[in-house]
Design a protein around this motif. Structure first.
Motif, PDB file in Angstrom:
ATOM      1  N   ARG A 120     -13.861  -3.596  14.842  1.00 30.06           N
ATOM      2  CA  ARG A 120     -15.086  -4.392  14.727  1.00 30.06           C
ATOM      3  C   ARG A 120     -16.152  -3.820  15.667  1.00 30.06           C
ATOM      4  NH1 ARG A 120     -12.401 -10.518  14.570  1.00 30.06           N
ATOM      5  NH2 ARG A 120     -11.024 -10.075  12.780  1.00 30.06           N
ATOM      6  N   ARG A 121     -17.368  -3.764  15.166  1.00 30.27           N
ATOM      7  CA  ARG A 121     -18.526  -3.227  15.898  1.00 30.27           C
ATOM      8  C   ARG A 121     -18.422  -1.730  16.151  1.00 30.27           C
ATOM      9  NH1 ARG A 121     -17.219  -8.098  17.558  1.00 30.27           N
ATOM     10  NH2 ARG A 121     -15.789  -7.319  19.159  1.00 30.27           N
ATOM     11  N   SER A 122     -17.517  -1.068  15.467  1.00 32.35           N
ATOM     12  CA  SER A 122     -17.404   0.389  15.615  1.00 32.35           C
ATOM     13  C   SER A 122     -18.500   1.101  14.838  1.00 32.35           C
ATOM     14  CB  SER A 122     -16.042   0.876  15.113  1.00 32.35           C
ATOM     15  OG  SER A 122     -16.021   2.289  15.022  1.00 32.35           O
ATOM     16  N   ARG A 123     -19.089   2.101  15.463  1.00 34.90           N
ATOM     17  CA  ARG A 123     -20.055   2.975  14.790  1.00 34.90           C
ATOM     18  C   ARG A 123     -19.621   4.429  14.815  1.00 34.90           C
ATOM     19  NH1 ARG A 123     -24.816   3.693  16.934  1.00 34.90           N
ATOM     20  NH2 ARG A 123     -24.124   3.290  19.065  1.00 34.90           N
ATOM     21  N   LEU A 276       5.608  20.533   9.358  1.00 31.17           N
ATOM     22  CA  LEU A 276       5.826  19.208   9.931  1.00 31.17           C
ATOM     23  C   LEU A 276       5.429  18.081   8.995  1.00 31.17           C
ATOM     24  CD1 LEU A 276       4.611  19.756  13.604  1.00 31.17           C
ATOM     25  CD2 LEU A 276       6.859  20.205  12.602  1.00 31.17           C
ATOM     26  N   GLY A 277       4.893  18.414   7.814  1.00 29.28           N
ATOM     27  CA  GLY A 277       4.580  17.381   6.844  1.00 29.28           C
ATOM     28  C   GLY A 277       3.108  17.010   6.797  1.00 29.28           C
ATOM     29  N   ARG A 278       2.820  16.009   5.989  1.00 27.41           N
ATOM     30  CA  ARG A 278       1.445  15.633   5.666  1.00 27.41           C
ATOM     31  C   ARG A 278       1.288  14.113   5.744  1.00 27.41           C
ATOM     32  NH1 ARG A 278      -2.571  18.501   2.532  1.00 27.41           N
ATOM     33  NH2 ARG A 278      -4.084  17.100   1.554  1.00 27.41           N
ATOM     34  N   GLN A 279       0.122  13.672   6.191  1.00 27.06           N
ATOM     35  CA  GLN A 279      -0.226  12.258   6.264  1.00 27.06           C
ATOM     36  C   GLN A 279      -1.404  11.961   5.330  1.00 27.06           C
ATOM     37  OE1 GLN A 279      -1.207  11.028  10.231  1.00 27.06           O
ATOM     38  NE2 GLN A 279       0.735  11.676  11.133  1.00 27.06           N
ATOM     39  N   ARG A 280      -1.518  10.679   4.970  1.00 25.93           N
ATOM     40  CA  ARG A 280      -2.683  10.212   4.213  1.00 25.93           C
ATOM     41  C   ARG A 280      -2.947   8.768   4.587  1.00 25.93           C
ATOM     42  NH1 ARG A 280      -4.301   7.311  -0.281  1.00 25.93           N
ATOM     43  NH2 ARG A 280      -6.003   8.255  -1.531  1.00 25.93           N
ATOM     44  N   GLN A 281      -4.166   8.473   5.017  1.00 23.00           N
ATOM     45  CA  GLN A 281      -4.538   7.103   5.371  1.00 23.00           C
ATOM     46  C   GLN A 281      -5.841   6.686   4.706  1.00 23.00           C
ATOM     47  OE1 GLN A 281      -4.650   8.909   8.937  1.00 23.00           O
ATOM     48  NE2 GLN A 281      -2.443   9.192   8.687  1.00 23.00           N
ATOM     49  N   GLU A 282      -5.850   5.464   4.199  1.00 24.12           N
ATOM     50  CA  GLU A 282      -7.094   4.838   3.755  1.00 24.12           C
ATOM     51  C   GLU A 282      -7.593   3.953   4.889  1.00 24.12           C
ATOM     52  OE1 GLU A 282      -6.835   2.902  -0.011  1.00 24.12           O
ATOM     53  OE2 GLU A 282      -5.538   4.456  -0.868  1.00 24.12           O
ATOM     54  N   LEU A 283      -8.899   3.943   5.097  1.00 24.33           N
ATOM     55  CA  LEU A 283      -9.469   3.150   6.179  1.00 24.33           C
ATOM     56  C   LEU A 283     -10.012   1.832   5.647  1.00 24.33           C
ATOM     57  CD1 LEU A 283      -9.589   6.220   7.294  1.00 24.33           C
ATOM     58  CD2 LEU A 283     -11.089   5.213   9.012  1.00 24.33           C
ATOM     59  N   LYS A 284      -9.785   0.782   6.419  1.00 23.16           N
ATOM     60  CA  LYS A 284     -10.326  -0.537   6.109  1.00 23.16           C
ATOM     61  C   LYS A 284     -10.925  -1.135   7.369  1.00 23.16           C
ATOM     62  CE  LYS A 284      -7.004  -1.534   2.395  1.00 23.16           C
ATOM     63  NZ  LYS A 284      -5.966  -2.470   1.905  1.00 23.16           N
ATOM     64  N   ASP A 285     -11.770  -2.130   7.208  1.00 28.28           N
ATOM     65  CA  ASP A 285     -12.345  -2.809   8.369  1.00 28.28           C
ATOM     66  C   ASP A 285     -11.302  -3.712   9.026  1.00 28.28           C
ATOM     67  OD1 ASP A 285     -14.968  -1.780   8.273  1.00 28.28           O
ATOM     68  OD2 ASP A 285     -15.511  -3.188   6.689  1.00 28.28           O
ATOM     69  N   ALA A 286     -11.325  -3.757  10.337  1.00 33.16           N
ATOM     70  CA  ALA A 286     -10.411  -4.612  11.077  1.00 33.16           C
ATOM     71  C   ALA A 286     -10.757  -6.082  10.870  1.00 33.16           C
ATOM     72  CB  ALA A 286     -10.463  -4.261  12.548  1.00 33.16           C
TER      73      ALA A 286
END
Length: 286
Positions: A120-123, A276-286
């Motif tokens: 929250r309030r992150s820019r 070492l492999g691969r990651q994937r993340q979707e971002l959402k608001d806290a």
């Protein structure tokens, strides 16, 4: 070996990725979990390795299984800042004379494909692909004539998510910008040290919404993995199951021209390190 933990958050079970790179094997009969206690037990690891080679481990159906962090009950996450020559240059920082050390709380660690929350309030939420070192035996005042890598159980992909305004512009230490919830996806695997011939010869890459942002190599580290382990052990005891994030190469949002492309809800970040492999993340608001 490629060790991992699968299942719902808080109820993961230990597993092993077969040599074919696709088949999951259940380790529940040989280990209660993948943690510091297991990593410090050479005989237990030898039993797992022997069972894997003999094909004695039951197959796990991977369909629909969440991949959790590959390590349970992490004691501490030690982080090294400004540890790549090109990253220090892109941010205008002076090359440090000694490793820059800070911490992430262990509760920031999530699975490699779990949602990352924009605070929250992150820019200025930023990305950082990093090589994580997992400690396998107690390291205390490692001497110059010792091999620091002998204390390493294995390696993993780490995403050191950072909020730059909180980190740099709000006063105090970096901790406020590093410890937001979900800010350390780890995994998918803990790759044992015997499978990583040279931790200074690994390529790291990160994409945001399909666009390559970071493309570096651990050969560019200012302080290589062995020196980091030796150095950190002079100031704190490293225990089996502790993690060291060893820094990020150039290409972060903070190092780009204005307007800097910081992360927002809806963005997708993917990252990988050779072997070492691969990651994937979707971002959402806290």
């Amino acid at each position: 070996m490629k060790l991992l933990r699968v299942g719902t958050a808080g109820a993961e079970r230990p597993a092993l990725l077969d040599q074919d790179g696709t088949t999951l094997r259940d380790l529940s009969g040989l280990a209660t979990d993948i943690d510091g206690e297991l990593l410090a037990d050479a005989s237990a690891l030898a039993r797992i390795r022997a069972a894997a080679v003999a094909g004695e481990l039951p197959v796990l159906d991977a369909a629909g299984l969440r991949v959790g962090p590959p390590l349970a009950r992490i004691g501490k996450v030690v982080c090294i800042g400004l540890n790549y020559h090109d990253h220090a240059a892109e941010t205008g920082a002076v090359t440090p004379a000694e490793p820059v050390v800070f911490f992430k709380a262990a509760d920031t660690v999530v699975g490699p494909h779990d949602t990352v929350l924009v605070p929250r309030r992150s820019r200025k939420t930023d990305w950082e692909v990093e090589l994580a070192v997992v400690v396998g035996r107690t390291a205390r005042y490692v001497e110059d004539d010792e091999d620091p890598l002998s204390y390493v159980a294995g390696y993993a992909v780490s995403h050191d998510v950072s909020e730059r305004e909180f980190q740099i512009e709000r006063g105090g230490t970096w901790d406020k910008g590093k410890n937001c919830e979900t800010f350390n996806p780890l995994g998918p695997w803990l790759v044992t040290a015997d499978e990583v011939a040279d931790p200074q010869a690994l390529s790291l890459r990160l994409w945001v919404n399909g666009e390559l942002k970071q493309n570096g190599t651990t050969a560019d580290q200012i302080f290589p993995v062995a020196e980091v382990v030796r150095y950190v052990s002079q100031f704190m005891t490293l225990y089996p199951g502790d993690v060291i994030n060893t820094g990020t190469p150039a290409g972060v949002a903070m190092g780009r021209p204005e307007p800097k492309p910081y992360l927002r809800a809806g963005d997708v970040v993917e990252l990988e390190i050779d072997g070492l492999g691969r990651q994937r993340q979707e971002l959402k608001d806290a």
